[in-house]
Write an enzyme that holds these catalytic residues in place. Structure first.
Site, PDB file in Angstrom:
ATOM      1  N   GLU A 286       0.823  -1.214   0.000  1.00 24.22           N
ATOM      2  CA  GLU A 286       0.000   0.000   0.000  1.00 24.22           C
ATOM      3  C   GLU A 286       0.852   1.258   0.000  1.00 24.22           C
ATOM      4  OE1 GLU A 286      -4.430  -0.741   1.849  1.00 24.22           O
ATOM      5  OE2 GLU A 286      -3.031   0.395   3.062  1.00 24.22           O
ATOM      6  N   HIS A 307       8.201 -26.854  -1.077  1.00 25.33           N
ATOM      7  CA  HIS A 307       7.572 -27.984  -1.769  1.00 25.33           C
ATOM      8  C   HIS A 307       6.422 -27.526  -2.653  1.00 25.33           C
ATOM      9  CE1 HIS A 307       9.858 -31.015   0.554  1.00 25.33           C
ATOM     10  NE2 HIS A 307       9.967 -29.973   1.362  1.00 25.33           N
ATOM     11  N   LYS A 421     -14.062   0.272  -3.989  1.00 27.04           N
ATOM     12  CA  LYS A 421     -15.131   0.704  -3.063  1.00 27.04           C
ATOM     13  C   LYS A 421     -16.200   1.481  -3.822  1.00 27.04           C
ATOM     14  CE  LYS A 421     -12.392   1.387   1.133  1.00 27.04           C
ATOM     15  NZ  LYS A 421     -11.880   2.412   2.032  1.00 27.04           N
TER      16      LYS A 421
HETATM   17  O1  PA5 Z   1      -3.589   1.298   5.772  1.00 22.72           O
HETATM   18  C1  PA5 Z   1      -4.735   1.718   5.613  1.00 22.72           C
HETATM   19  O2  PA5 Z   1      -5.008   2.889   5.831  1.00 22.72           O
HETATM   20  C2  PA5 Z   1      -5.870   0.801   5.181  1.00 22.72           C
HETATM   21  O3  PA5 Z   1      -5.450  -0.468   4.895  1.00 22.72           O
HETATM   22  C3  PA5 Z   1      -6.902   0.730   6.291  1.00 22.72           C
HETATM   23  O4  PA5 Z   1      -6.290   0.238   7.441  1.00 22.72           O
HETATM   24  C4  PA5 Z   1      -8.081  -0.156   5.919  1.00 22.72           C
HETATM   25  O5  PA5 Z   1      -8.596   0.232   4.675  1.00 22.72           O
HETATM   26  C5  PA5 Z   1      -9.170  -0.058   6.965  1.00 22.72           C
HETATM   27  O6  PA5 Z   1      -9.575   1.265   7.123  1.00 22.72           O
HETATM   28  P1  PA5 Z   1     -10.387   1.757   8.379  1.00 22.72           P
HETATM   29  O7  PA5 Z   1      -9.542   1.554   9.584  1.00 22.72           O
HETATM   30  O8  PA5 Z   1     -10.686   3.184   8.123  1.00 22.72           O
HETATM   31  O9  PA5 Z   1     -11.648   0.908   8.448  1.00 22.72           O
END
Ligand code: PA5
Length: 445
Positions: A286, A307, A421
């Site tokens: 990310e 394996h 989303k």
């Molecule tokens: O690193 C990030 O910001 C994302 O992976 C969030 O953790 C994830 O989308 C969950 O978001 P939220 O905590 O707002 O529900």
């Protein structure tokens, strides 16, 4: 706390002058972190978190964990991405992937709301039947669909079982300090809430209440974990880059990336580190995968995956390198017994520990993969414990920030996550998405 970067298995892949050549880029990237002047610098709260956390909240986390341990057989942690991976990684790393099956005086812990699978949720609902349970819903935004829907289901279950007042004692909310639906709702209902700090993004939040409450419920020493992270901060934030393993790791992966090694595989020889690798994959994937750039983070557990994927690593496309987590000492010891008849021909192993054999498998694999054209970076820790978990978290977070800046991306945003989303909301008929819905439907026909 002692982590070591071992470059033995990079010989022939990276020459010493290659790190010298990019030292100025690494230095500049490291400065952006230290001076808080790079892209996304509003999200650098994790840099000082190990020494600068809210002590009052930390004490509340411990107190809540003690209450949950006392009144629950099951603790359900609802969250997705950065709001769940770190806690699950820590519990498996410090206790066991079989934590729920082990004899213990702490509740079983299940993670829900990290998918939209009805089967996954139904299984956890069944596990809660006839057992006392508490819920911790974790969402920084307070709007993420997966945990929000899951929380609605568990809240209604808790209210049915314990009544509204009883449920209130069993719901713990970790979210933004002031904004979001979840915060509004919790204030209205009077749930105990914990804060995801404004300046810490989800994937950097494991050492906040996001991770610490579930980790503490599992009976893990969160003081030792914070101390490990604080020691790592002291070591890596202050060292010049020539003596800084976290920055050096960022430099090595940058060099390999620029040589066409576009896949990084995090390797461990411990199934207990599998979820740690999932946490690491989110952190790097990310943070760096944007603007059509970035290493693809992948993971394996050896010798299991030797394996299966081992064949590809040994002899497939030469586009990968490995980063190996090496825990030098075993957490548990198993000795291979002698067999006077030696019917299986294994007496050459008699008296050896499984740990020795495991590490020998590692050495053999390192040479084999080197011979197959795969560079290996080794990150060595004395053992799997709270302190080293905290240290590894800090090491990888700092390296990730430096690495992202070296790559020229903002390591603290995740614009790509929004694409699915928006489409999902449109297709589900969420108000405000009518135009997008029509466009998608036109594409389907
Ligand atoms: O690193 C990030 O910001 C994302 O992976 C969030 O953790 C994830 O989308 C969950 O978001 P939220 O905590 O707002 O529900």
């Amino acid at each position: 706390m002692a982590l070591t970067l071992n470059e033995t298995y990079l010989k022939g892949f990276i020459a010493e002058n290659e790190t010298e050549k990019i030292a100025h880029i690494a230095e500049a990237a490291f400065d952006l972190v230290k001076t808080r002047s790079g892209a996304g610098s509003a999200f650098l709260g994790w840099v000082d978190l190990p020494v600068n956390y809210d002590r009052e909240e930390f004490a509340r986390v411990k107190a809540a964990a003690a209450r949950i341990q006392k009144n629950s057989d099951v603790f359900v942690v609802i969250g997705i991405g950065g709001s769940y991976l770190g806690a699950r990684a820590a519990i498996e790393f410090c206790r066991s992937p079989l934590y729920n099956n082990l004899k213990k005086d702490t509740p079983d812990i299940y993670f829900a709301g990290n998918s939209i699978s009805p089967s996954a949720l139904s299984d956890i609902l069944k596990i809660c039947e006839g057992r006392d349970f508490c819920v911790n819903v974790i969402s920084k935004s307070g709007t993420t669909t997966e945990p929000a829907v899951t929380f609605r289901i568990f809240r209604s279950l808790l209210e049915k079982k314990y009544g509204e007042e009883g449920a209130k004692e069993r719901i713990f909310v970790t979210t933004d300090r002031a904004k979001g639906k979840l915060k509004e709702f919790s204030t209205e209902k009077g749930y105990e809430t914990f804060v995801v700090p404004d300046d810490i993004g989800g994937r950097y939040s494991v050492l906040t209440a996001v991770g610490l409450l579930p980790i503490a419920v599992a009976g893990i020493d969160i003081d030792a974990m914070m101390k490990g992270a604080a020691d790592a901060r002291e070591k890596y934030l202050n060292a010049p880059i020539a003596e800084n393993d976290a920055v050096r790791y960022a430099m090595l992966r940058n060099i390999l990336y620029n040589k066409g090694k576009t896949i990084e595989i995090l390797v461990s020889y411990e199934p207990a580190a599998q979820m740690f690798a999932e946490w690491w994959k989110q952190l790097y994937g990310e943070s760096e995968g944007k603007d059509n750039k970035g290493l693809y983070p992948s993971s394996v557990v050896f010798s299991t995956d030797l394996h299966s994927l081992g064949q590809y690593v040994q002899a497939g496309l030469r586009t990968m390198f490995e980063t190996v987590l090496d825990f030098k000492n075993a957490s548990d010891e198993v000795v291979i017994p002698d067999d006077p008849v030696n019917i299986d021909g294994l007496n050459f192993l008699s008296g050896k520990t499984l740990h020795d054999v495991n590490r020998t498998a590692m050495t053999g694999t390192l040479f084999a993969h080197n011979d197959g054209g795969v560079p290996n970076i080794l990150i060595e820790a004395e053992k799997r414990d709270e302190s080293n978990f905290g240290a590894l978290v800090y090491f990888f977070e700092l390296a990730c920030a430096v690495s992202g800046y070296m790559l020229g991306v903002n390591p603290f945003d995740q614009p790509g996550v929004e694409a699915y989303k928006k489409n999902m909301y449109a297709l589900l008929g969420k108000p405000g998405y009518e135009e997008q819905k029509a466009a998608l439907e036109a594409r389907m026909n």
